[in-house]
Design a protein around this motif. Structure first.
Motif: not given
Lengths: 569, 676
Positions: B124-125, B129, B131
């Protein structure tokens, strides 16, 4: 009359505490992450007549241990017109400095109307202008490319800030708005020192504190002397190398002749390489300070004051790159060359008393800067990251993994915080397997990280070291793994000509860099490492089966063959 | 009907028990040796000594060091970690540090060893979000591999889970189906805050002590139940609140610093009832000195504590500053010829010379003995009487002769240096945070606290010392006073000026609701529930947050911003109007208040007839000469008694020293109030 030992201890703690509180205020309120996270700052009290260090915060950056007294002395020599409320600002590396990013403030302290001492501090600013955002250039050939050079100027006159000087500075550096905060933090620290020191003098009396300072200096000198007496007399020679100066692809040699005689040591660096074209020249004050840091690492219990360093004699290495003179560039001195000087001292001491020493640590700050434009946030950014490496094995145990530089005590920023601020993704931030120098007590491990640019464009710069030869082992231990650096641009791989240095690498979305930092040197013959220890290293994936076989003689050790076989599957 | 409540504190040397029945106004106190192999034996022994009739007890609150010790000694459960690909070594790399500023040696063992750490594809970034979606197959086989390798507790720790926890939650769902027990710790559930190493470390501490706490608390609850105790027992948390044993086994990391937190809580309460809200709590035992600042009756908490080198725990805990200084601290002359006291300690074995357990190096306790402040005949630690001459000779050999002093001078010097060292710890928690110690009273507890407090107060310019009725049982008392408490944090990380206060109200309301639900589930009788909201703020570019209370509902960003600037100015004397304010975290603390117990209960009976006198007179050394000093028993002091120093007050577990020139008064609660 001899001083009351209790009073002496109390004043000793009191002086140290003044400096420590200055450090704390400086750290908590500053904006530069290099100061607030990296603790790249130092505060201290300096003698009114000699400028010698009286006390420095124990949590101040080690590399400023000697440097601060030299820059205070420069101010004393050059500014005879100083009065109450003045604060002098400077960053000139040739005036007892380090690199341009280390900005010093020097303030006279008055007690009952007369000058009693100097309070000084240093803080690493993230930028002072120059050809590379962040200042860590590896290609400058004169200091003017490195940034704004500030001679000793009065930023405050009689308590009032000189706005013209402030504006002159701010217009010549990047991201100026946060520097106002850093200036306030730095001034705030000096003011706290002023207040606390006044309280201390009110309480014990200026005369008594003066006597204590004289006595403490002589005690530190005596303590350091007695440590040195325990080192066998003799002449010890060592050499350590910088990969290159970033401009001419040739190694730079630091050649040390260390002479131990009774309770004193002479350090002679005069056979070192001549001044270099690139930014790896080191101001003599920093060379000297680095020797002090090395010795303090070896004998950590001696309290910091000028007496602590009195038995150490460092001749100015004129005509070498360890005595930078105008206009030689020196951006790499503070973070890299200083650590090579420290390493040379460690290596010499390793010959003198190997049973009480450690092998060489990674010894590079691993400076990586990235400057670019983030289209999503619509803002320009400068990211600065340093990294750790393995420490050397020592008489009692293996070296520490991912230790910080020998000149620092700074923590790295969390990856989650870096990713919040910049358009990058760390795909890996890991222990670098196989990087420890083999030994009976092996070195610690370096790190291995890969950073990808997620959006926009950016330029990457690197100022690292130990890419050509790894940190040496002692007593038969092997060297730690070399620093490695690979830039991946649009599917093609570049390894910099200068191995550990290079700048201006243009990155586009999807490009990435891979960095592997050095492991620490090994201590003692690897064949003497116990079977259990090697087997545990294999089980944890610290070592490859091949390394166990080759470096530790694993195939000739029946108890290890099974472990190697198992790990190989 | 009686309403007996039990507080039990297990320390390194002694287990203290306090029994209180607020309805009848009676109490009992017991002290027995701790039983490190199984602390529950000492607890049950203490209850027997206090003649506790367990079916009659309505509440049992426990302060314990089981979890803390397991981490410090690396004797926690074997744990496994499953984490984001690329981040297997987070716990081992830490933040690139070394144990000491100077010296290139030292070692570090991560809480979870590398062969028990496995990576899985997942990412997750920083914006939350996804990824790379969680590879559920890889995850499940990682979990199975850890079970096979013998891990007892599991940690699931993914990058940026504080902002988007969905992948961690999905992983937890899979893991909980196959993990053989309930010991599954999920990073964001323990700490919903950015900084991957600190979150991982907090989770690893939780996992490694969870099975140990569960077993220990289960054993203890069983024994209590066998003896007829019915309600669910409670455990002290490091935040000075309490929770049920079942909750403690689950949120094991919250029990770190449980014992010291109880002591500080008691100090705060005793202070408030004595009319002294601002105190510096000083707990001095054999090996350590714990200092905590208490302003206006509320102890400060910190979420920045490290349990040991490179083992941060980022849950709010009582802000105790500990230094290695106690009765057992060893005095010696350094290479520079300076007298040093501590940090080396003789501990409880061999202990001070005068304990007769084989100690040969002079300690603070030995110096106190030589100065006449302690009476070897009435000290609890003595195993075999040691002639005073032997103590004197050791002090002369190690300190006196090298400094050219006689034994009494050397002892005075040892006490002075120790006092100065203690004072510097107090300065650090007060002056460094912007408070003047002279505005506080010293609250002295622990076995050695009251012995040094008057001298310490003099050194600091502190006007008053408060010695509670039972200095040695203060932590056990604190257990009885604690409220139920649960803390929540959520990282926000956005500029305050552009934010929507209503969204923050929603987050804070959700945290409060979670807290209320837990308190209700605990089924412990409470008077009410109090909710406190706080925010962590900083100026953009800084990294150290500043915590302050906020109002919600009705979170007004503009108001918070003004308030922050004012508080910042007051603390650092720095004005930063041109900088942007960032809201880093929102915090909520939910407290279920338990029925209050008044300290009046512990007040000695009012004087009956003529006051008893001192039971002895002893020659005691103060500032340069010996004084014939009256020795009183604590029990013989009645409310309102006033004594002028020099005087010494002895009781079962502590000795209080009042210097010449100081005056002691017994307040209406039975506390000794010493005016310095």
């Amino acid at each position: 009359m001899p001083l009351d030992p209790v009073l002496l201890a109390v004043v000793h703690n009191g002086l140290r505490q003044v400096a420590t509180e200055m450090d704390l205020v400086h750290e908590k309120t500053s904006f530069s992450p290099v100061i607030s996270e990296g603790l790249d700052r130092s505060n201290g009290i300096y003698h009114r007549d000699t400028g010698e260090v009286i006390a420095q915060g124990e949590m101040g950056l080690p590399s400023f241990v000697g440097v601060m007294q030299f820059s205070t002395q420069s101010v004393m020599e050059r500014r005879k017109d100083i009065g109450p409320g003045d604060i002098v600002l400077l960053n000139d590396p040739y005036l007892g400095g380090t690199h341009l990013m280390d900005v010093k403030m020097v303030m006279p302290f008055y007690y009952k109307g007369s000058r009693w001492c100097w309070l000084s501090n240093t803080g690493h600013w993230p930028d002072t202008g120059g050809m590379v955002p962040g200042g860590f250039t590896s290609t400058a050939t004169e200091i003017h490319q490195e940034g704004l050079r500030i001679p000793p100027v009065k930023l405050f006159r009689a308590g009032v800030m000189d706005d013209e000087i402030l504006q002159l500075i701010l217009q010549n550096i990047r991201v100026p708005e946060e520097r106002i905060g850093d200036i306030k933090a730095q001034v705030g620290a000096l003011k706290v020192g002023e207040q606390r020191l006044t309280e201390l003098l009110d309480r014990y009396g200026a005369d008594v504190v003066d006597q204590c300072i004289v006595e403490l200096k002589s005690r530190s000198r005596q303590q350091m002397g007695s440590h040195i007496e325990s080192v066998p007399d003799g002449v010890y020679e060592s050499v350590s190398y910088c990969d290159s100066d970033g401009v001419v692809p040739e190694k730079l040699a630091i050649r040390l002749t260390m002479t131990v005689r009774g309770s004193e040591i002479d350090f002679d660096f005069s056979r070192s390489s001549p001044p270099c074209r690139g930014p790896m020249n080191c101001p003599a004050a920093l060379t000297r300070s680095s020797v002090y840091v090395a010795i303090k690492h070896i004998f950590p219990d001696v309290p910091i004051n000028s007496g602590c360093f009195a038995p150490l004699h460092v001749e100015t290495p004129s005509g070498t790159f360890l005595d930078a003179v105008y206009p030689r560039p020196c951006a790499g001195a503070a973070s890299e060359v200083s650590q090579r000087v420290i390493e040379a001292v460690f290596l010499a001491m390793g010959q003198a008393m190997p049973d009480r020493m450690f092998a060489a640590p990674a010894g590079t700050s691993g400076n990586f800067s990235l400057g670019g434009w983030d289209p999503e946030q619509r803002r320009a950014y400068i990211m600065y990251m340093f990294s750790g490496g393995g420490y050397g094995g020592y008489w009692a145990a293996d070296g520490l993994t991912n230790g910080c530089s020998s000149i620092g005590i700074s923590k790295t920023q969390p990856i989650e915080i870096l990713e919040q601020h910049y358009p990058i993704l760390y795909e890996e931030y890991a222990l670098r397997e196989g990087s420890a120098g083999p030994g009976q007590h092996r070195g610690g491990f370096g790190t291995n990280y890969r950073v990808r640019l997620l959006r926009g464009e950016a330029k990457a710069s690197f100022l690292m070291d130990h890419g050509v030869g790894g940190p040496p082992g002692i007593l038969g231990g092997g060297p730690g793994g070399c620093n490695e650096l690979v830039v991946h641009q649009s599917g093609s791989e570049t390894r910099p000509l200068h191995v550990s240095k290079g700048e201006g690498y243009a990155l586009r979305e999807g490009d990435f860099i891979q960095v592997r930092t050095p492991g620490g040197g090994g201590y003692g013959d690897p064949r003497k490492r116990s079977d259990e220890a090697v087997a545990a290293d294999l089980k944890r994936g610290y070592l490859s089966p091949q390394q166990a076989a080759e470096e530790y003689g694993g195939n000739r050790r029946p108890n290890l063959r099974a472990s190697i076989g198992q790990a190989a599957q | 009907m009686s309403r007996w409540q039990v507080g039990v504190d297990v320390g390194g040397t002694f287990t203290d028990v306090v029994l209180v029945d607020p309805t009848s106004g009676t109490f009992r106190i017991a002290k027995v040796p701790s039983t490190p192999a199984d602390q529950s034996e000492g607890v049950m022994g203490g209850l027997r000594q206090a003649a506790a009739d367990l079916p009659e007890m309505t509440a049992f609150v426990h302060g314990t060091t089981v979890g803390t010790n397991a981490v410090l000694e690396r004797k926690g459960a074997v744990c496994g970690l499953v984490t984001t690909a690329g981040f297997r070594d987070t716990l081992e790399l830490g933040r690139r540090t070394r144990p000491n500023p100077y010296g290139m040696t030292g070692t570090f063992e991560p809480l979870i060893s590398r062969e028990f750490r496995i990576e899985v594809p997942e990412r997750v970034d920083a914006a939350g979000r996804v990824l790379i979606p969680l590879d559920e197959v890889a995850f499940e086989s990682a979990v199975r591999a850890l079970i096979e390798r013998g891990a007892e507790a599991l940690v699931i720790h993914f990058m940026h889970s504080y902002i988007n926890p969905r992948q961690e939650l999905r992983a937890a769902e899979i893991a909980r189906k196959i993990w053989p027990n309930s010991y599954v710790t999920v990073g964001h559930e323990v700490l919903r805050e950015a900084r991957e190493f600190e979150r991982a470390s907090t989770a690893a501490v939780n996992a490694s002590i969870q099975p140990i706490m569960a077993r220990y608390l289960g054993r203890l609850a069983g024994k209590l139940g066998d003896d007829g105790f019915e309600p669910e027992p409670l455990v002290m948390q490091g935040n000075a609140g309490t929770m049920t044993m079942r909750a403690a086994a689950e949120h094991a990391v919250q029990t770190v610093m449980s014992g010291p937190a109880a002591g500080v809580l008691a100090a705060a309460r005793v202070g408030v009832e004595a009319g002294i809200g601002s105190i510096i709590a000083c707990d001095m035992g054999g090996t350590s000195f714990d200092v905590t600042l208490i302003r206006d009756g509320s102890p400060s908490l910190s979420a920045e504590k490290d349990m040991a080198y490179a083992v941060p725990v980022r849950v709010p805990m009582i802000d105790v500053h500990t230094i290695g200084a106690g009765g057992g601290s060893i005095a010696r002359i350094s290479r520079a010829g300076l007298l040093q006291v501590g940090p080396e300690s003789a501990g409880s074995r061999p202990g001070p010379i005068c304990y007769g357990r084989g100690g040969t190096l002079p300690t603070v306790t030995d110096a106190n003995l030589l100065l006449g402040r302690l009476d070897p005949a009435s000290m609890p630690g003595i195993e075999r009487a040691v002639p005073v001459a032997a103590v004197r000779e050791a002090i002369l050999e190690h300190v006196g002769r090298p400094l050219g002093m006689d034994a009494v001078q050397a002892s005075t010097a040892i006490i002075s240096v120790a006092t100065n060292h203690l004072a510097s710890a107090i300065r650090l928690v007060s002056i460094e945070r912007g408070y003047d110690p002279r505005d506080f009273a010293l609250f002295a507890f622990g076995g050695a606290g009251p012995l040094h407090a008057t001298a310490l107060a003099k050194e600091l310019g502190v006007p008053r010392v408060l010695v509670p009725r039972f200095p040695g049982a203060t932590s056990a008392l604190g257990c009885i006073l604690a409220d139920l408490r649960h803390d929540f944090v959520q990282t926000i990380n956005s500029p305050l000026a552009e934010s929507d206060g209503a969204a923050f109200d929603a987050i804070l309301a959700e945290q409060a609701a979670r807290g209320r639900a837990i308190v209700e589930r605990e089924r412990v009788p409470v008077d009410g529930i109090v909710v406190v909201h706080e925010a962590d703020l900083l100026f953009r570019g800084q990294s150290h947050v500043f915590r302050m209370p906020v109002i919600s509902p009705g979170f007004d960003p503009a108001l918070v911003m003004r308030d922050f600037a004012a508080r910042y100015r007051a603390r650092f004397n720095i004005e930063l109007a041109e900088m942007r304010v960032i809201l880093v975290n929102l915090r909520t603390c939910v407290v279920g208040t338990r029925p209050k117990i008044s300290m009046e209960l512990f007040a000695p009976a009012p004087s009956s007839g003529s006051p008893a006198g001192p039971h002895a007179v002893r020659s005691v050394h103060f500032s340069g000469r010996f004084y014939e000093t009256p020795i009183w028993r604590r029990e013989s002091l009645t409310v309102g008694s006033t004594l002028d120093g020099p005087v010494i007050v002895e009781q079962m577990d502590a000795t209080t020293v009042v210097d010449p020139g100081a005056r002691l008064q017994v307040d209406r609660l039975g506390n000794l109030i010493i005016s310095v």
